[in-house]
Design an enzyme around this catalytic site. Structure first.
Site, PDB file in Angstrom:
ATOM      1  N   ASP A  67      27.279  37.936 -38.549  1.00 13.47           N
ATOM      2  CA  ASP A  67      25.897  37.949 -39.045  1.00 13.47           C
ATOM      3  C   ASP A  67      25.174  39.137 -38.411  1.00 13.47           C
ATOM      4  O   ASP A  67      24.874  39.137 -37.217  1.00 13.47           O
ATOM      5  CB  ASP A  67      25.201  36.632 -38.666  1.00 13.47           C
ATOM      6  N   TYR A 104      10.625  47.173 -47.032  1.00 11.57           N
ATOM      7  CA  TYR A 104      11.922  47.473 -47.647  1.00 11.57           C
ATOM      8  C   TYR A 104      12.021  48.961 -47.970  1.00 11.57           C
ATOM      9  O   TYR A 104      13.009  49.626 -47.623  1.00 11.57           O
ATOM     10  CB  TYR A 104      12.102  46.628 -48.917  1.00 11.57           C
ATOM     11  N   GLY A 147      28.752  43.751 -45.933  1.00 18.52           N
ATOM     12  CA  GLY A 147      28.242  43.013 -47.103  1.00 18.52           C
ATOM     13  C   GLY A 147      29.195  43.174 -48.273  1.00 18.52           C
ATOM     14  O   GLY A 147      28.780  43.364 -49.414  1.00 18.52           O
ATOM     15  N   GLY A 153      28.110  41.478 -54.791  1.00 16.82           N
ATOM     16  CA  GLY A 153      27.251  42.564 -55.258  1.00 16.82           C
ATOM     17  C   GLY A 153      27.882  43.949 -55.160  1.00 16.82           C
ATOM     18  O   GLY A 153      29.071  44.136 -55.423  1.00 16.82           O
ATOM     19  N   ILE A 154      27.062  44.914 -54.743  1.00 15.77           N
ATOM     20  CA  ILE A 154      27.498  46.313 -54.706  1.00 15.77           C
ATOM     21  C   ILE A 154      28.669  46.503 -53.735  1.00 15.77           C
ATOM     22  O   ILE A 154      29.619  47.228 -54.016  1.00 15.77           O
ATOM     23  CB  ILE A 154      26.310  47.219 -54.303  1.00 15.77           C
TER      24      ILE A 154
END
Ligand code: NAP
Length: 345
Positions: A146, A239, A95, A99-100
Site C-alpha cells: 500500500d 490532483y 498500480g 486500469g492503465i
C-alpha cells in the site's frame, strides 16, 4: 485589421464596377482619395505589414513543428518500433492490477518483458498475473503493497526487486478525485493519498531502480502524469498540482540522466474508459475515440517510448492537448470553471 480594411475597400470597388460603369468615375475619385489620405500613414502600414508577415511565419513554423512531433510520436513507431526488451528483462508497474497499469502490463508482456505488478489487493494482482501468463510466454511476479503507507513501504519493495534487471519502470499508481469539488471539501485522508500515492511513489520507486539502470547505461522510467497537469484545474486543485509535479520531475530528471542512457517519459493522457465506479459522466464511461479503453491507450503509449519524452501517448489526446495549448489563460480559467462546475453536479 489592415487586411480587413483593404478587403472591404476591394469589395466596395468590385460592387461599384459590377453595378454600373458610370460608377467608374466615382471609383477613380475614391482611389485618388484613398491614396492621398493614406499617404501620411504609409510608415504605419508598412510596419503593420511586417508584423503580419512575422506573425504568419511564426504561426506556420509552430504548426509545422507540432505536425512533425505528431508524426514522430504516433506514425514513426509504426515504421520503426523501439525494441523495449533491449533495456532489461523486467518491467515494474505500480498500480498494475487494473486500469492503465494493467494495460501497460499486457502491452509490455506482448513485447517480451517479464512483469512485476505492485498494488494492494493480492487477489486482483493474481488474476491479472494469471491472465498475462496465459496469453504471453513471460514470467510474472506480484507484490502486495500500500503506497499510502509512505516511505517505509519501499524497503520491502526494494528487497523484492533486488537482483532483477529492471529495464522499465512504469510509475502509474495514482488517486483521482471522485468528482470536481472545492479544495476545502477535500478531507485530509485524500490529501495524504495525493502526497503519498501520486507524488511519493514516483520519487521513491525511481530511487530504487535508477542506480542500477545508470550502471547498465540503459533504462526507461515512464511517469503517468495527466492532461490535468498541463494547465491548472480549479475544483481539482490538489490532483492537478500533483500531476504537474510528476511532469516537472520527469522533465528535469530526463535532462539530468539523458547522457547516461536513461529515458524518462512524462505521459499526460486525457480520460480513459472505463474509469472508476463514481464517474463524472456517462460520456466519460463509454469507450470512444476520445475516451479509449485502458488497453487501447496503453498499447499506443508504449509505442511512444523512445520517440517522445513528453506526450499524451495517444493521438486523439494529443489533439486535445494541442487545442488546450492554444487557449489563452484568461479564457482557460472561466472555460474550465464552467465545465468543472457542470461535472461537479
Ligand atoms: N483514468 C483516467 O482517466 C486517467 C487520466 C489521466 C491520468 N490518469 C492517471 O493514470 C494512473 C492510473 O489511473 P487508472 O484510472 O488506471 O487507475 P485505477 O483504474 O484506479 O487503478 C489503480 C491501480 O492502482 C492500485 N492502487 C490504488 N491505490 C493504491 C495504493 N494506495 N497502493 C498500491 N496500489 C494502489 C489499484 O489496485 P489496488 O486497489 O488493489 O491497490 C489499481 O491496480 C493514475 O496515476 C491517474 O492519475 C488516469
Amino acid at each position: 485589421m489592415l487586411r480587413t480594411v483593404l478587403q472591404l475597400i476591394l469589395l466596395v470597388l468590385l460592387l461599384l464596377t459590377y453595378f454600373n460603369d458610370s460608377f467608374m468615375a466615382a471609383v477613380d475619385s475614391f482611389n485618388l482619395l484613398f491614396t492621398e489620405s493614406s499617404r501620411p500613414f504609409k510608415g504605419c502600414r508598412d510596419a503593420l505589414l511586417l508584423l503580419g508577415i512575422y506573425y504568419a511565419t511564426k504561426k506556420s513554423i509552430c504548426i509545422l513543428s507540432d505536425l512533425s512531433v505528431g508524426v514522430r510520436t504516433y506514425l514513426w513507431p509504426k515504421v520503426s518500433p523501439t525494441d523495449l526488451s533491449q533495456y532489461g528483462k523486467w518491467a515494474v508497474i505500480t498500480g498494475g492490477s487494473e486500469g492503465i497499469g494493467r494495460g501497460y502490463a499486457f502491452a509490455l508482456a506482448e513485447r517480451g518483458l517479464n512483469i512485476i505488478l505492485i498494488a494492494r489487493d493480492m487477489r486482483k494482482l493474481q488474476s491479472t498475473g494469471d491472465e498475462i501468463r496465459d496469453r504471453f510466454d513471460v514470467e510474472v511476479e506480484q507484490i502486495s503493497a500500500d503506497f499510502n503507507e509512505g516511505p517505509s513501504i519501499y524497503r520491502l519493495i526494494e528487497q523484492k526487486l533486488r537482483g532483477k534487471e529492471i529495464g522499465i519502470l512504469i510509475n502509474n499508481v495514482g488517486v483521482m478525485p471522485a468528482r470536481p469539488s472545492p479544495f476545502l471539501t477535500n478531507d485530509s485522508d485524500y490529501l495524504q493519498r495525493i502526497l503519498n500515492v501520486n507524488m511519493g511513489t514516483v520519487l521513491f520507486m525511481t530511487q530504487i531502480v535508477l542506480e542500477d539502470m545508470v550502471s547498465r547505461e540503459k533504462g526507461v522510467i515512464v511517469n503517468i502524469s495527466s492532461i490535468a497537469g498541463y494547465n491548472p484545474l480549479p475544483l481539482m486543485s490538489a490532483y492537478s498540482a500533483s500531476k504537474a509535479f510528476v511532469d516537472y520531475f520527469s522533465r528535469s530528471l530526463q535532462y539530468e540522466y539523458k547522457d547516461k542512457g536513461i529515458i524518462v517519459q512524462s505521459i499526460m493522457p486525457s480520460y480513459i474508459c472505463p474509469s472508476r465506479e463514481n464517474d463524472f459522466s456517462a460520456i466519460l464511461t463509454t469507450p470512444s475515440i476520445l475516451c479509449p479503453t485502458a488497453n487501447v491507450f496503453a498499447d499506443s503509449a508504449v509505442q511512444t517510448i523512445g520517440k517522445n519524452n513528453r506526450t499524451p501517448g495517444y493521438w486523439p489526446h494529443g489533439l486535445i492537448a494541442w487545442s488546450i495549448s492554444q487557449i489563452p489563460q484568461f479564457i482557460w480559467y472561466p472555460l474550465v470553471w464552467m465545465i468543472q462546475e457542470q461535472l461537479a453536479c
